[in-house]
Design a protein around this motif. Structure first.
Motif, PDB file in Angstrom:
ATOM      1  N   ASN A 206      -1.508 -30.290  10.117  1.00  0.00           N
ATOM      2  CA  ASN A 206      -1.065 -30.684   8.780  1.00  0.00           C
ATOM      3  C   ASN A 206      -0.336 -32.022   8.795  1.00  0.00           C
ATOM      4  N   GLY A 207       0.304 -32.343   9.932  1.00  0.00           N
ATOM      5  CA  GLY A 207       0.908 -33.661  10.069  1.00  0.00           C
ATOM      6  C   GLY A 207      -0.151 -34.756  10.035  1.00  0.00           C
ATOM      7  N   LEU A 208      -1.260 -34.504  10.727  1.00  0.00           N
ATOM      8  CA  LEU A 208      -2.373 -35.463  10.721  1.00  0.00           C
ATOM      9  C   LEU A 208      -3.003 -35.571   9.333  1.00  0.00           C
ATOM     10  N   VAL A 209      -3.128 -34.423   8.653  1.00  0.00           N
ATOM     11  CA  VAL A 209      -3.682 -34.419   7.293  1.00  0.00           C
ATOM     12  C   VAL A 209      -2.759 -35.211   6.358  1.00  0.00           C
ATOM     13  N   PHE A 211      -0.813 -37.688   7.208  1.00  0.00           N
ATOM     14  CA  PHE A 211      -1.001 -39.110   7.532  1.00  0.00           C
ATOM     15  C   PHE A 211      -2.322 -39.628   6.961  1.00  0.00           C
ATOM     16  N   LEU A 212      -3.395 -38.853   7.118  1.00  0.00           N
ATOM     17  CA  LEU A 212      -4.704 -39.266   6.604  1.00  0.00           C
ATOM     18  C   LEU A 212      -4.669 -39.386   5.077  1.00  0.00           C
ATOM     19  N   GLY A 213      -3.959 -38.463   4.417  1.00  0.00           N
ATOM     20  CA  GLY A 213      -3.810 -38.551   2.964  1.00  0.00           C
ATOM     21  C   GLY A 213      -3.092 -39.820   2.545  1.00  0.00           C
ATOM     22  N   ALA A 214      -2.074 -40.216   3.315  1.00  0.00           N
ATOM     23  CA  ALA A 214      -1.361 -41.472   3.029  1.00  0.00           C
ATOM     24  C   ALA A 214      -2.289 -42.672   3.177  1.00  0.00           C
ATOM     25  N   VAL A 215      -3.159 -42.636   4.201  1.00  0.00           N
ATOM     26  CA  VAL A 215      -4.139 -43.716   4.401  1.00  0.00           C
ATOM     27  C   VAL A 215      -5.090 -43.799   3.208  1.00  0.00           C
ATOM     28  N   PHE A 216      -5.553 -42.647   2.744  1.00  0.00           N
ATOM     29  CA  PHE A 216      -6.424 -42.607   1.563  1.00  0.00           C
ATOM     30  C   PHE A 216      -5.681 -43.123   0.325  1.00  0.00           C
ATOM     31  N   GLY A 217      -4.383 -42.830   0.235  1.00  0.00           N
ATOM     32  CA  GLY A 217      -3.579 -43.324  -0.889  1.00  0.00           C
ATOM     33  C   GLY A 217      -3.477 -44.837  -0.888  1.00  0.00           C
ATOM     34  N   VAL A 218      -3.301 -45.422   0.313  1.00  0.00           N
ATOM     35  CA  VAL A 218      -3.274 -46.886   0.437  1.00  0.00           C
ATOM     36  C   VAL A 218      -4.628 -47.469   0.038  1.00  0.00           C
ATOM     37  N   ASP A 253     -11.879 -27.111   8.227  1.00  0.00           N
ATOM     38  CA  ASP A 253     -11.273 -25.842   7.819  1.00  0.00           C
ATOM     39  C   ASP A 253      -9.759 -25.972   7.654  1.00  0.00           C
ATOM     40  N   VAL A 254      -9.341 -27.061   6.967  1.00  0.00           N
ATOM     41  CA  VAL A 254      -7.930 -27.318   6.694  1.00  0.00           C
ATOM     42  C   VAL A 254      -7.761 -27.445   5.183  1.00  0.00           C
ATOM     43  N   SER A 255      -6.671 -26.920   4.643  1.00  0.00           N
ATOM     44  CA  SER A 255      -6.420 -27.036   3.212  1.00  0.00           C
ATOM     45  C   SER A 255      -6.172 -28.496   2.832  1.00  0.00           C
ATOM     46  N   PRO A 256      -6.764 -28.961   1.724  1.00  0.00           N
ATOM     47  CA  PRO A 256      -6.565 -30.353   1.295  1.00  0.00           C
ATOM     48  C   PRO A 256      -5.262 -30.571   0.536  1.00  0.00           C
ATOM     49  N   LEU A 257      -4.495 -29.523   0.304  1.00  0.00           N
ATOM     50  CA  LEU A 257      -3.324 -29.604  -0.563  1.00  0.00           C
ATOM     51  C   LEU A 257      -2.318 -30.653  -0.099  1.00  0.00           C
ATOM     52  N   LEU A 258      -1.881 -30.567   1.137  1.00  0.00           N
ATOM     53  CA  LEU A 258      -0.835 -31.451   1.630  1.00  0.00           C
ATOM     54  C   LEU A 258      -1.306 -32.899   1.664  1.00  0.00           C
ATOM     55  N   GLY A 259      -2.553 -33.127   2.110  1.00  0.00           N
ATOM     56  CA  GLY A 259      -3.084 -34.485   2.191  1.00  0.00           C
ATOM     57  C   GLY A 259      -3.251 -35.127   0.830  1.00  0.00           C
ATOM     58  N   MET A 261      -1.576 -34.380  -1.831  1.00  0.00           N
ATOM     59  CA  MET A 261      -0.227 -34.641  -2.333  1.00  0.00           C
ATOM     60  C   MET A 261       0.308 -35.944  -1.741  1.00  0.00           C
ATOM     61  N   SER A 262       0.054 -36.145  -0.454  1.00  0.00           N
ATOM     62  CA  SER A 262       0.457 -37.380   0.214  1.00  0.00           C
ATOM     63  C   SER A 262      -0.274 -38.583  -0.382  1.00  0.00           C
ATOM     64  N   MET A 263      -1.537 -38.380  -0.717  1.00  0.00           N
ATOM     65  CA  MET A 263      -2.356 -39.434  -1.325  1.00  0.00           C
ATOM     66  C   MET A 263      -1.770 -39.868  -2.678  1.00  0.00           C
ATOM     67  N   GLY A 264      -1.422 -38.885  -3.516  1.00  0.00           N
ATOM     68  CA  GLY A 264      -0.816 -39.184  -4.815  1.00  0.00           C
ATOM     69  C   GLY A 264       0.547 -39.838  -4.669  1.00  0.00           C
ATOM     70  N   THR A 265       1.335 -39.380  -3.694  1.00  0.00           N
ATOM     71  CA  THR A 265       2.665 -39.940  -3.457  1.00  0.00           C
ATOM     72  C   THR A 265       2.573 -41.402  -3.049  1.00  0.00           C
ATOM     73  N   MET A 266       1.673 -41.698  -2.131  1.00  0.00           N
ATOM     74  CA  MET A 266       1.512 -43.073  -1.656  1.00  0.00           C
ATOM     75  C   MET A 266       1.046 -43.989  -2.793  1.00  0.00           C
ATOM     76  N   TYR A 267       0.127 -43.490  -3.602  1.00  0.00           N
ATOM     77  CA  TYR A 267      -0.407 -44.312  -4.697  1.00  0.00           C
ATOM     78  C   TYR A 267       0.682 -44.657  -5.716  1.00  0.00           C
ATOM     79  N   ILE A 268       1.464 -43.661  -6.153  1.00  0.00           N
ATOM     80  CA  ILE A 268       2.467 -43.910  -7.188  1.00  0.00           C
ATOM     81  C   ILE A 268       3.572 -44.830  -6.677  1.00  0.00           C
ATOM     82  N   ASN A 269       3.906 -44.738  -5.387  1.00  0.00           N
ATOM     83  CA  ASN A 269       4.967 -45.584  -4.838  1.00  0.00           C
ATOM     84  C   ASN A 269       4.501 -47.006  -4.559  1.00  0.00           C
ATOM     85  N   LEU A 270       3.211 -47.181  -4.285  1.00  0.00           N
ATOM     86  CA  LEU A 270       2.684 -48.526  -4.035  1.00  0.00           C
ATOM     87  C   LEU A 270       2.376 -49.276  -5.322  1.00  0.00           C
ATOM     88  N   THR A 271       1.931 -48.565  -6.353  1.00  0.00           N
ATOM     89  CA  THR A 271       1.486 -49.219  -7.584  1.00  0.00           C
ATOM     90  C   THR A 271       2.407 -48.992  -8.777  1.00  0.00           C
TER      91      THR A 271
END
Length: 489
Positions: A206-209, A211-218, A253-259, A261-271
């Motif tokens: 989930n830590g990797l997910v 991080f990957l979600g943050a990359v997608f947010g960027v 086979d990993v839940s997309p929830l955390l990633g 959420m990270s994606m949305g967080t990164m987007y709102i803080n960058l833009t």
């Protein structure tokens, strides 16, 4: 009838049955909201009830193979829910009282899980796999009902700020708890030896997910370019990236929830752009409706009064009722203790737990994923209990949230508390009650903003207008090219 069409053998028949099934799902969900709206019940309740009615255990309007073929809906629904939740993780707001919110969240989420685990494993003697996953799901909270109530009442203050941050962080704790629980559950059900690795692996995953979600947010912030990209293209790009991320998570086979959420967080803080979230809120309702209706179709009514030998000897109805009560108790006590340690005001400490009762989207989505992983009677029992309790939570959730906002003095219905006016005239005489009432009404009228579209409607209207402009610009360009071509001839 649709089952006969689906079993007809021809490819066209199967496609036709699938399309008609989607239509039935959408229409049944909409029609049920017409009834629940009169009863002042949330839409989630309407969707689940509609699913039960059209599902295989009642009217059987949708063929079972089509229901089974919609297993991707929980992943997509969770992706949209999580991405929207990410907009509430603004770093500047979290810096103000982030440590206090974390303490409160850990106490209310984990204490609810501990209470439910004690109930399931030690008191009802249910098997370990089921008990640990059910207790992990108890930590999740549904933000929709609470946020809707806040908007309706216009509530504000320390209580509201704390509540919004706790609800947002709550799902992160719930997801991590679920990831660890499902790994332990799989190990215990397969008879594999328990080891520390079984706990560390899902946490690291989930830590990797995250991080990957943050990359997608960027990547999303770069591709969308709020000031230059058209509204249509912004929506297309954001949905494409959400689906791509969701697919990657499902593959592993990993839940997309955390990633997400990270994606949305990164987007709102960058833009700082919140209009994209509002556009997605207009796009996502059909997916969320189909997800909840499908969850209702998977709800086996008969199993509520029966026992499931794979999890224990207690009837599912008894387990569901006790789960409903014990989770509320855990949430309230946990929120009270967390606020006490964080030294929050008395109003926040006493009533925050009431606003954390609702449970729907995230819990139902994770229950669907858990049912897919555990399989068999255990998975079906898990989904049945979460669905049944979610209906009850959604019935009392909005009322309890409104009560907590009122008792915490986050909003008031008394006119004299809304605005302050002088109780004496300019010459020092006491004003009558009628004069005070007139002064208050006049002051409120001055403070009211001019009537405009709400932000979500404005974002949607802007997208529609931009689409119209782009369409006619393209038509104009084509006409000009045609005129130039004819002149050259």
């Amino acid at each position: 009838m649709l089952s006969l069409l689906y079993d007809g053998g021809a490819a066209d028949s199967s496609v036709s049955a699938a399309i008609i099934s989607i239509s039935i799902i959408l229409l049944s969900g909409f029609l049920m909201t017409r009834i629940t709206k009169k009863l002042r019940l949330p839409n989630v309740t309407a969707y689940i009830v509609a699913g039960i009615l059209i599902g295989p255990f009642c009217l059987n309007l949708v063929p079972k193979p089509i229901i089974a073929g919609m297993e991707f809906l929980p992943d997509i629904a969770l992706a949209f829910i999580a991405f929207s939740t990410g907009q509430f993780f603004k770093f500047d707001i979290l810096k103000k009282n982030g440590s206090k919110v974390i303490i409160i969240t850990l106490f209310e989420a984990l204490l609810a899980s501990i209470f439910v685990f004690i109930l399931a494993f030690f008191l009802l003697h249910l098997n370990l796999a089921f008990s640990i996953v059910l207790s992990a799901l108890a930590s999740a909270t549904a933000p929709a009902s609470t946020m809707m109530t806040i908007r309706q009442t216009g509530a504000k203050g320390d209580f509201v700020e704390t509540l919004l941050q706790v609800v947002a962080l709550d799902d992160i704790v719930g997801l991590i708890a679920y990831s660890v629980a499902i790994s332990i559950a799989v190990s215990s059900s397969t008879g594999e030896a328990f080891s520390l690795t079984r706990i560390l692996v899902p946490v690291l995953t989930n830590g990797l997910v995250l991080f990957l979600g943050a990359v997608f947010g960027v990547a999303l912030s770069i591709l969308v370019r709020p000031k230059t990209r058209s509204s249509d293209n912004r929506l297309i790009i954001s949905v494409a990236l959400l689906f791509a991320f969701c697919g990657i998570c499902t593959f592993f086979d990993v839940s997309p929830l955390l990633g997400c959420m990270s994606m949305g967080t990164m987007y709102i803080n960058l833009t700082g752009d919140d209009k994209l979230f509002k556009q997605l809120n207009y796009f996502s309702p059909p997916f969320l409706l189909m997800f909840f209706v499908r969850s209702g179709m998977s709800f086996d009514l008969k199993s509520l009064v029966n026992t499931s030998g794979s999890i224990g000897s207690s009837p599912l109805l008894l387990i569901g009722i006790l789960y409903f009560v014990i989770r509320i108790l855990g949430k309230y006590i946990g929120a009270f203790l967390g606020c006490l340690i964080a030294k929050k005001p008395k109003e926040t400490r006493n009533y925050l737990g009431l606003a954390l009762i609702p449970q729907a989207g995230v819990a139902i989505g994770l229950a669907a994923l858990g049912a897919r992983t555990l399989k068999g009677e255990t998975g079906e029992a898990l989904q049945t209990i979460i669905l049944a309790s979610s209906v009850l939570y959604e019935l009392i959730g909005p009322a309890s949230a409104k009560l907590s906002l009122y008792l915490s003095k986050s909003y008031t219905t008394k006119l004299e508390d809304l605005v302050d006016v002088s109780e004496k005239t300019e010459d020092g005489k006491e004003k009558s009650q009628v004069e005070l009432l007139i002064d208050r009404i006049q002051k409120i009228q001055k403070e009211l903003p001019e009537h405009t579209l709400n932000e979500a409607e404005e974002a949607f209207t802007e997208a529609a207008e931009q689409h119209n402009i782009d369409f006619w610009s393209e038509i104009h360009k084509q006409n000009m090219k045609e005129i130039i071509r004819k002149r050259k001839k």
